[in-house]
Design a protein around this motif. Structure first.
Motif, PDB file in Angstrom:
ATOM      1  N   ARG A  20      21.753   0.688   3.522  1.00 21.20           N
ATOM      2  CA  ARG A  20      22.630  -0.462   3.611  1.00 21.20           C
ATOM      3  C   ARG A  20      22.014  -1.573   4.468  1.00 21.20           C
ATOM      4  O   ARG A  20      22.170  -2.757   4.192  1.00 21.20           O
ATOM      5  CB  ARG A  20      23.991  -0.041   4.205  1.00 21.20           C
ATOM      6  N   ALA A  21      21.284  -1.170   5.505  1.00 19.95           N
ATOM      7  CA  ALA A  21      20.683  -2.154   6.413  1.00 19.95           C
ATOM      8  C   ALA A  21      19.382  -2.740   5.866  1.00 19.95           C
ATOM      9  O   ALA A  21      18.837  -3.679   6.440  1.00 19.95           O
ATOM     10  CB  ALA A  21      20.413  -1.512   7.769  1.00 19.95           C
ATOM     11  N   GLY A  22      18.872  -2.189   4.764  1.00 17.96           N
ATOM     12  CA  GLY A  22      17.639  -2.709   4.198  1.00 17.96           C
ATOM     13  C   GLY A  22      16.738  -1.588   3.711  1.00 17.96           C
ATOM     14  O   GLY A  22      17.141  -0.421   3.649  1.00 17.96           O
ATOM     15  N   TYR A  23      15.521  -1.944   3.372  1.00 17.35           N
ATOM     16  CA  TYR A  23      14.560  -0.985   2.835  1.00 17.35           C
ATOM     17  C   TYR A  23      13.780  -0.366   3.989  1.00 17.35           C
ATOM     18  O   TYR A  23      13.173  -1.085   4.794  1.00 17.35           O
ATOM     19  CB  TYR A  23      13.606  -1.689   1.886  1.00 17.35           C
ATOM     20  N   ALA A  24      13.767   0.971   4.078  1.00 15.21           N
ATOM     21  CA  ALA A  24      13.031   1.685   5.124  1.00 15.21           C
ATOM     22  C   ALA A  24      11.895   2.470   4.489  1.00 15.21           C
ATOM     23  O   ALA A  24      12.072   3.140   3.458  1.00 15.21           O
ATOM     24  CB  ALA A  24      13.961   2.625   5.884  1.00 15.21           C
ATOM     25  N   LEU A  25      10.719   2.401   5.069  1.00 22.36           N
ATOM     26  CA  LEU A  25       9.552   3.082   4.518  1.00 22.36           C
ATOM     27  C   LEU A  25       9.682   4.596   4.587  1.00 22.36           C
ATOM     28  O   LEU A  25      10.170   5.151   5.582  1.00 22.36           O
ATOM     29  CB  LEU A  25       8.292   2.666   5.296  1.00 22.36           C
ATOM     30  N   THR A  26       9.237   5.274   3.533  1.00 16.79           N
ATOM     31  CA  THR A  26       9.032   6.716   3.598  1.00 16.79           C
ATOM     32  C   THR A  26       7.675   6.966   4.259  1.00 16.79           C
ATOM     33  O   THR A  26       6.923   6.019   4.551  1.00 16.79           O
ATOM     34  CB  THR A  26       9.027   7.326   2.189  1.00 16.79           C
ATOM     35  N   SER A  27       7.331   8.214   4.507  1.00 18.71           N
ATOM     36  CA  SER A  27       6.032   8.517   5.117  1.00 18.71           C
ATOM     37  C   SER A  27       4.887   8.045   4.226  1.00 18.71           C
ATOM     38  O   SER A  27       3.861   7.549   4.710  1.00 18.71           O
ATOM     39  CB  SER A  27       5.912  10.017   5.398  1.00 18.71           C
ATOM     40  N   THR A  28       5.054   8.166   2.909  1.00 15.10           N
ATOM     41  CA  THR A  28       4.021   7.675   1.980  1.00 15.10           C
ATOM     42  C   THR A  28       3.921   6.161   2.043  1.00 15.10           C
ATOM     43  O   THR A  28       2.824   5.592   2.046  1.00 15.10           O
ATOM     44  CB  THR A  28       4.347   8.118   0.546  1.00 15.10           C
ATOM     45  N   GLY A  29       5.075   5.500   2.124  1.00 14.28           N
ATOM     46  CA  GLY A  29       5.063   4.048   2.241  1.00 14.28           C
ATOM     47  C   GLY A  29       4.396   3.597   3.523  1.00 14.28           C
ATOM     48  O   GLY A  29       3.650   2.606   3.534  1.00 14.28           O
ATOM     49  N   GLU A  30       4.655   4.294   4.630  1.00 13.16           N
ATOM     50  CA  GLU A  30       4.020   3.947   5.903  1.00 13.16           C
ATOM     51  C   GLU A  30       2.506   4.051   5.805  1.00 13.16           C
ATOM     52  O   GLU A  30       1.772   3.198   6.316  1.00 13.16           O
ATOM     53  CB  GLU A  30       4.536   4.859   7.008  1.00 13.16           C
ATOM     54  N   GLU A  31       2.027   5.084   5.129  1.00 14.13           N
ATOM     55  CA  GLU A  31       0.580   5.252   4.959  1.00 14.13           C
ATOM     56  C   GLU A  31      -0.010   4.096   4.152  1.00 14.13           C
ATOM     57  O   GLU A  31      -1.089   3.590   4.458  1.00 14.13           O
ATOM     58  CB  GLU A  31       0.308   6.589   4.268  1.00 14.13           C
ATOM     59  N   MET A  32       0.725   3.663   3.131  1.00 16.84           N
ATOM     60  CA  MET A  32       0.240   2.559   2.306  1.00 16.84           C
ATOM     61  C   MET A  32       0.197   1.258   3.108  1.00 16.84           C
ATOM     62  O   MET A  32      -0.745   0.471   3.008  1.00 16.84           O
ATOM     63  CB  MET A  32       1.109   2.412   1.059  1.00 16.84           C
ATOM     64  N   VAL A  33       1.221   1.003   3.945  1.00 14.54           N
ATOM     65  CA  VAL A  33       1.243  -0.207   4.770  1.00 14.54           C
ATOM     66  C   VAL A  33       0.100  -0.188   5.777  1.00 14.54           C
ATOM     67  O   VAL A  33      -0.556  -1.210   6.012  1.00 14.54           O
ATOM     68  CB  VAL A  33       2.597  -0.350   5.486  1.00 14.54           C
ATOM     69  N   GLN A  34      -0.170   0.972   6.381  1.00 14.31           N
ATOM     70  CA  GLN A  34      -1.282   1.078   7.327  1.00 14.31           C
ATOM     71  C   GLN A  34      -2.605   0.758   6.638  1.00 14.31           C
ATOM     72  O   GLN A  34      -3.476   0.082   7.202  1.00 14.31           O
ATOM     73  CB  GLN A  34      -1.317   2.475   7.937  1.00 14.31           C
ATOM     74  N   SER A  35      -2.774   1.219   5.408  1.00 15.49           N
ATOM     75  CA  SER A  35      -3.986   0.911   4.647  1.00 15.49           C
ATOM     76  C   SER A  35      -4.089  -0.583   4.375  1.00 15.49           C
ATOM     77  O   SER A  35      -5.156  -1.182   4.494  1.00 15.49           O
ATOM     78  CB  SER A  35      -4.002   1.696   3.330  1.00 15.49           C
ATOM     79  N   ALA A  36      -2.960  -1.193   4.020  1.00 12.62           N
ATOM     80  CA  ALA A  36      -2.955  -2.634   3.753  1.00 12.62           C
ATOM     81  C   ALA A  36      -3.346  -3.410   4.998  1.00 12.62           C
ATOM     82  O   ALA A  36      -4.118  -4.379   4.925  1.00 12.62           O
ATOM     83  CB  ALA A  36      -1.567  -3.069   3.274  1.00 12.62           C
ATOM     84  N   GLU A  37      -2.845  -3.009   6.158  1.00 15.27           N
ATOM     85  CA  GLU A  37      -3.166  -3.715   7.398  1.00 15.27           C
ATOM     86  C   GLU A  37      -4.635  -3.554   7.756  1.00 15.27           C
ATOM     87  O   GLU A  37      -5.270  -4.494   8.240  1.00 15.27           O
ATOM     88  CB  GLU A  37      -2.270  -3.195   8.531  1.00 15.27           C
ATOM     89  N   ARG A  38      -5.202  -2.356   7.512  1.00 13.44           N
ATOM     90  CA  ARG A  38      -6.637  -2.163   7.782  1.00 13.44           C
ATOM     91  C   ARG A  38      -7.489  -3.046   6.881  1.00 13.44           C
ATOM     92  O   ARG A  38      -8.443  -3.689   7.326  1.00 13.44           O
ATOM     93  CB  ARG A  38      -7.011  -0.693   7.579  1.00 13.44           C
ATOM     94  N   ILE A  39      -7.139  -3.087   5.606  1.00 16.90           N
ATOM     95  CA  ILE A  39      -7.917  -3.904   4.665  1.00 16.90           C
ATOM     96  C   ILE A  39      -7.813  -5.377   5.029  1.00 16.90           C
ATOM     97  O   ILE A  39      -8.806  -6.111   5.029  1.00 16.90           O
ATOM     98  CB  ILE A  39      -7.424  -3.666   3.216  1.00 16.90           C
ATOM     99  N   GLU A  40      -6.606  -5.833   5.360  1.00 18.24           N
ATOM    100  CA  GLU A  40      -6.399  -7.230   5.736  1.00 18.24           C
ATOM    101  C   GLU A  40      -7.218  -7.588   6.969  1.00 18.24           C
ATOM    102  O   GLU A  40      -7.838  -8.653   7.041  1.00 18.24           O
ATOM    103  CB  GLU A  40      -4.904  -7.456   6.006  1.00 18.24           C
ATOM    104  N   ALA A  41      -7.260  -6.686   7.955  1.00 21.46           N
ATOM    105  CA  ALA A  41      -8.042  -6.937   9.169  1.00 21.46           C
ATOM    106  C   ALA A  41      -9.527  -6.988   8.866  1.00 21.46           C
ATOM    107  O   ALA A  41     -10.270  -7.818   9.415  1.00 21.46           O
ATOM    108  CB  ALA A  41      -7.744  -5.858  10.208  1.00 21.46           C
ATOM    109  N   GLU A  42     -10.001  -6.115   7.966  1.00 23.11           N
ATOM    110  CA  GLU A  42     -11.428  -6.101   7.617  1.00 23.11           C
ATOM    111  C   GLU A  42     -11.823  -7.370   6.867  1.00 23.11           C
ATOM    112  O   GLU A  42     -12.910  -7.919   7.088  1.00 23.11           O
ATOM    113  CB  GLU A  42     -11.741  -4.859   6.778  1.00 23.11           C
ATOM    114  N   VAL A  43     -10.943  -7.838   5.991  1.00 17.78           N
ATOM    115  CA  VAL A  43     -11.224  -9.083   5.266  1.00 17.78           C
ATOM    116  C   VAL A  43     -11.286 -10.260   6.232  1.00 17.78           C
ATOM    117  O   VAL A  43     -12.179 -11.115   6.151  1.00 17.78           O
ATOM    118  CB  VAL A  43     -10.157  -9.329   4.173  1.00 17.78           C
TER     119      VAL A  43
END
Length: 311
Positions: free
Chosen positions: A58-81
């Motif tokens: 109800r309060a919004g979309y909350a990441l699952t453990s798999t989603g958290e892993e995907m976001v961490q990967s996105a942040e690493r790639i963004e930082a490397e770029v």
């Protein structure tokens, strides 16, 4: 998952945007697409991967453990770029291109704009993109290339130089204080103006919060320029940087410069950009232009006749 569509960078960006916004609408605004497209792409991605990336609450979309892993990967790639971009820009051989500078409105209006004009006249192949705000942007993520800020503790990830110390003093409208008048934060007979709580990193803001009563504190603003306008309009007295108060004829100092409120004026950039020709010439040029202004910045340029009373 044999034959499934390979995971793409746009998929990672989508999940990261939904996670940060905790919903579809904010993610759509961040990505520049419509709400239905975000909904459709997220559903298709979860179907293709065979996993659930978000729990719909109800309060919004909350990441699952798999989603958290995907976001961490996105942040690493963004930082490397971003790191790769900084390294490539550090190899530029001529002072040309764009520089994104972040600074506060008060510094831009009262100090920097004429200096930027001189810089662009000297280096016409360099474009300036100026971002105004009181909060420091993240130079490591390329929100800006250079920050010109008042701070006592610049981040360890940045390099630069301190130009001087920004002095602060108490100011009031000259027509209200024609003669000497000793005033303190405990004076219940005077109306005060102050900076807002979102600038509570400054000691002057904390002192106003802790020492002024609700009856004394009549006006708050999250901009130093707005504060100067309020004092000039006669709403109340208040503390502000001397480089602003001393050049406004309608204002008068009601105290000497207050050492506890001073802060360093810094030119900062990311360490991997410092050797870029465009960054180097900008830092050197602006620093050289600011040095002659140090008496104004440090509160030493005002004549004694303009100080109504020493603290």
């Amino acid at each position: 998952m044999s034959g499934a569509k390979p995971l793409a960078w746009d998929d990672l960006r989508l999940v990261k945007a939904v996670a940060q916004a905790q919903g579809m609408a904010g993610a759509a605004a961040e990505l520049g697409i419509d709400h239905s497209t975000v909904f459709r792409r997220l559903g298709a991605l979860e179907t293709a991967l065979g996993v659930t990336l978000f729990e719909r609450r109800r309060a919004g979309y909350a990441l699952t453990s798999t989603g958290e892993e995907m976001v961490q990967s996105a942040e690493r790639i963004e930082a490397e770029v971003a790191q790769l971009e900084r390294r490539l820009q550090g190899r530029e051989i001529a002072p040309a291109g764009e520089i994104r500078v972040t600074t506060a409105d008060s510094l831009l209006v009262h100090l920097l704009t004429p200096l930027f004009a001189r810089f662009q006249a000297t280096y016409p192949d360099i474009r300036l993109d100026v971002v105004i705000g009181n909060t420091a942007l993240n130079l490591s993520r390329r929100d800006a290339d250079i920050a010109i800020r008042a701070t006592d503790s610049p981040p360890d990830t940045l390099v630069g130089r301190r130009i001087g110390l920004i002095a602060w003093a108490l100011y009031g409208r000259g027509s209200d204080f024609a003669g000497p008048s000793a005033i303190s934060l405990e004076d219940e007979a005077v109306n005060w103006v102050a900076l807002a709580e979102d600038m509570a990193g400054l000691k002057v803001v904390r002192d106003a919060r802790d020492r002024l009563s609700s009856r004394q504190l009549r006006y708050r603003a999250n901009s130093v320029l707005a504060l100067a306008e309020a004092i000039e309009a006669g709403i109340g007295i208040g503390h502000m940087p001397c480089f602003i108060g001393d050049v406004r004829p309608a204002l008068v100092r009601l105290s000497a410069a207050i050492p506890d409120y001073q802060a360093g004026l810094w030119l900062l950039t990311h360490q991997e950009l410092r050797h870029s020709p465009r960054i180097r010439v900008f830092m050197d040029f602006i620093a050289a232009q600011l040095v002659p202004l140090r008496p104004l910045i440090e509160g030493a340029s005002v004549s004694p006749s303009r100080i109504a009373a020493e603290e």
